[in-house]
Design a protein around this motif. Structure first.
Motif, PDB file in Angstrom:
ATOM      1  N   UNK A  71       6.396 -22.548  79.116  1.00  0.00           N
ATOM      2  CA  UNK A  71       6.153 -23.959  79.409  1.00  0.00           C
ATOM      3  C   UNK A  71       7.439 -24.774  79.452  1.00  0.00           C
ATOM      4  N   UNK A  72       8.588 -24.103  79.448  1.00  0.00           N
ATOM      5  CA  UNK A  72       9.854 -24.821  79.368  1.00  0.00           C
ATOM      6  C   UNK A  72      10.153 -25.617  80.637  1.00  0.00           C
ATOM      7  N   UNK A  73      10.266 -26.933  80.479  1.00  0.00           N
ATOM      8  CA  UNK A  73      10.585 -27.803  81.605  1.00  0.00           C
ATOM      9  C   UNK A  73      11.742 -28.736  81.259  1.00  0.00           C
ATOM     10  N   UNK A 142      26.809 -23.217  65.937  1.00  0.00           N
ATOM     11  CA  UNK A 142      25.556 -22.620  65.487  1.00  0.00           C
ATOM     12  C   UNK A 142      24.723 -22.220  66.701  1.00  0.00           C
ATOM     13  N   UNK A 143      23.556 -21.614  66.447  1.00  0.00           N
ATOM     14  CA  UNK A 143      22.640 -21.170  67.500  1.00  0.00           C
ATOM     15  C   UNK A 143      21.386 -22.043  67.449  1.00  0.00           C
ATOM     16  N   UNK A 144      20.807 -22.331  68.605  1.00  0.00           N
ATOM     17  CA  UNK A 144      19.582 -23.126  68.624  1.00  0.00           C
ATOM     18  C   UNK A 144      18.655 -22.749  69.759  1.00  0.00           C
ATOM     19  N   UNK A 145      17.417 -23.161  69.635  1.00  0.00           N
ATOM     20  CA  UNK A 145      16.453 -23.037  70.728  1.00  0.00           C
ATOM     21  C   UNK A 145      15.519 -24.248  70.696  1.00  0.00           C
ATOM     22  N   UNK A 146      15.046 -24.647  71.870  1.00  0.00           N
ATOM     23  CA  UNK A 146      14.064 -25.719  71.997  1.00  0.00           C
ATOM     24  C   UNK A 146      12.806 -25.132  72.624  1.00  0.00           C
ATOM     25  N   UNK A 147      11.671 -25.366  72.005  1.00  0.00           N
ATOM     26  CA  UNK A 147      10.390 -24.947  72.558  1.00  0.00           C
ATOM     27  C   UNK A 147       9.602 -26.218  72.855  1.00  0.00           C
ATOM     28  N   UNK A 148       9.395 -26.495  74.130  1.00  0.00           N
ATOM     29  CA  UNK A 148       8.791 -27.776  74.505  1.00  0.00           C
ATOM     30  C   UNK A 148       7.360 -27.909  73.997  1.00  0.00           C
ATOM     31  N   UNK A 154       3.163 -29.198  70.234  1.00  0.00           N
ATOM     32  CA  UNK A 154       4.269 -30.092  69.889  1.00  0.00           C
ATOM     33  C   UNK A 154       5.601 -29.434  70.199  1.00  0.00           C
ATOM     34  N   UNK A 155       6.639 -30.268  70.314  1.00  0.00           N
ATOM     35  CA  UNK A 155       7.973 -29.750  70.597  1.00  0.00           C
ATOM     36  C   UNK A 155       8.673 -29.344  69.306  1.00  0.00           C
ATOM     37  N   UNK A 156       9.358 -28.192  69.368  1.00  0.00           N
ATOM     38  CA  UNK A 156      10.064 -27.651  68.212  1.00  0.00           C
ATOM     39  C   UNK A 156      11.541 -27.474  68.547  1.00  0.00           C
ATOM     40  N   UNK A 157      12.397 -27.703  67.554  1.00  0.00           N
ATOM     41  CA  UNK A 157      13.834 -27.443  67.659  1.00  0.00           C
ATOM     42  C   UNK A 157      14.204 -26.529  66.499  1.00  0.00           C
ATOM     43  N   UNK A 158      14.881 -25.441  66.797  1.00  0.00           N
ATOM     44  CA  UNK A 158      15.248 -24.501  65.736  1.00  0.00           C
ATOM     45  C   UNK A 158      16.761 -24.306  65.745  1.00  0.00           C
TER      46      UNK A 158
END
Length: 419
Positions: A71-73, A142-148, A154-158
């Motif tokens: 669902x990444x937009x 650091x490392x990160x990912x965004x899940x919309x 809901x949107x998550x940021x890790x």
């Protein structure tokens, strides 16, 4: 080759202390034989039980959570803005010898062992991480990912943080101080080698927003609803109201050496109850000098702290500050952008032997008796889930269950295990 562990004693002194412990060990053996029948709380999974997932489990996790990535937009530039908006400010203990480092630089300067082609061997000059600046700050990407659209729509940021070494475990004991103990409890914090010591350490936090973000206007993102803080083999969720912020950036307190993450400073009891047995018999074997002992995560400047490199218990003035948004974030959201080091699925660190337990640092109350008690418990297998002879480094973020589940309990039934 593995990092050397300081003992703070010369061989002669250690030998004399060990001789004095023989009567204690004999008494302990008899006591353990009597107490083994008493049930104890089952220990939680060990420090790295959840970060060595085999490839088949990683594949299963990818399949189970595929709808989140599909669902990444959100564009790369919008993700970068979101990363920086909520990048945590991490406070490290001023006596933490094992500081953060850039994982890409660490990988580039290390080598993969030819024996198994799956173990990263880091040179000694990298073990202590990056240097602390004169102003009390430290820097590392650091490392990160965004899940919309993650669990709950809901949107998550890790965010993931890398440390070349996870140092020796922190402990806390309650000390008898006469009649004063009835008014105010006295406690001592200390490190204890080589328990929990291992090469490579990946930690993380997961931020959940109140709603889904469309990725358009960075000033109109939904507010933070809650944050999960990694703490060994688990993660604890807390609502925004219980977390400190500087603007939109949450505060995170990383425990001494273990780097477990907490929302506030203090000495936090580790969820692992391995030392429950040792704690129960400590008052007897120390003649009441030690009332209890806990595995502890020390993010505390106000309590006495005993270290192998310190002559006596000390208190400290301020934390080391790591503002993670200032140094850039490796965006692992899009798998097609992954570099070689991001695709590495092996162990971030060679194995070490944790079973060589030395005495606590000089100055710790009843340190010799505590050492003898612990060695006895180790001999009878009580510490087998906490102290391992062949402890390898962890795998990277995408070999962690939480990379896919985002710390959501929705996927708690997916199997895991060692390779």
């Amino acid at each position: 080759m593995t990092p050397s562990i300081p003992t703070g004693r010369d061989r002669r002194t250690r030998s004399l202390l060990e001789l004095r412990q023989l009567p204690i060990l004999l008494a302990l053996s008899l006591l353990i034989a009597l107490l083994l029948a008493i049930p104890t709380t089952k220990a939680t999974p060990g420090l790295t039980d959840d970060d060595r997932l085999p490839d088949n489990v990683v594949f299963l996790l990818e399949q189970q959570t595929r709808r989140y990535g599909a669902s990444l937009n959100i564009s790369a530039s919008a993700r970068d803005a979101l990363f920086r908006k909520h990048a945590p400010i991490i406070y490290l203990h001023p006596r933490d010898r094992w500081r953060p480092a850039d994982p890409a630089e660490t990988f580039a300067k290390s080598r993969v062992a030819s024996v198994d082609n799956r173990t990263l061997i880091m040179p000694e000059e990298l073990w202590h991480g990056n240097t602390v600046e004169a102003d009390g700050t430290v820097h590392a990407k650091i490392v990160g990912q965004v899940v919309q659209s993650g669990p709950g729509g809901k949107t998550y940021i890790q965010y993931w943080f890398f440390y070349p070494v996870n140092g020796c475990q922190g402990f806390r004991i309650g000390v008898w101080s006469g009649l004063k103990s009835f008014i105010q409890e006295r406690a001592e914090n200390f490190e204890w080698c080589a328990m929990a010591y291992h090469n490579g350490d990946w930690e993380h936090i997961t931020i959940q927003l109140e709603d889904i973000w469309d990725g358009v206007n960075i000033d109109q993102t939904p507010p933070i609803e809650q944050i999960a803080f990694s703490q060994h083999a688990a993660a604890g969720w807390l609502p925004r109201s219980q977390i400190k912020f500087s603007g939109t950036n949450p505060h995170v307190y990383a425990a001494l050496h273990s780097h477990a993450n907490y929302p506030n400073e203090g000495t936090h009891k580790n969820i692992d109850d391995t030392f429950g047995f040792v704690s129960r018999i400590s008052p007897l074997l120390t003649l009441g000098a030690v009332q209890w002992i806990q595995i502890a995560d020390v993010a505390d400047l106000s309590s006495d702290l005993y270290l192998y490199e310190e002559a006596k218990g000390r208190r400290f003035q301020r934390f080391i500050t790591w503002d993670t948004g200032k140094d850039g974030i490796y965006d692992w959201t899009d798998k097609s952008d992954w570099s070689d080091w991001a695709r590495f699925s092996g162990f971030w660190g060679d194995e070490i032997d944790q079973t060589v337990i030395v005495q606590p640092p000089l100055g710790v109350t009843a340190g010799a008796q505590l050492h003898a008690t612990t060695k006895g418990a180790q001999y009878f297998g009580i510490l087998s889930a906490f102290v391992r002879a062949h402890e390898k480094g962890p795998k990277g973020p995408r070999q962690h269950r939480t990379w896919y589940t985002l710390d959501s309990p929705e996927y708690s039934d997916i199997p895991g295990g060692y390779e």
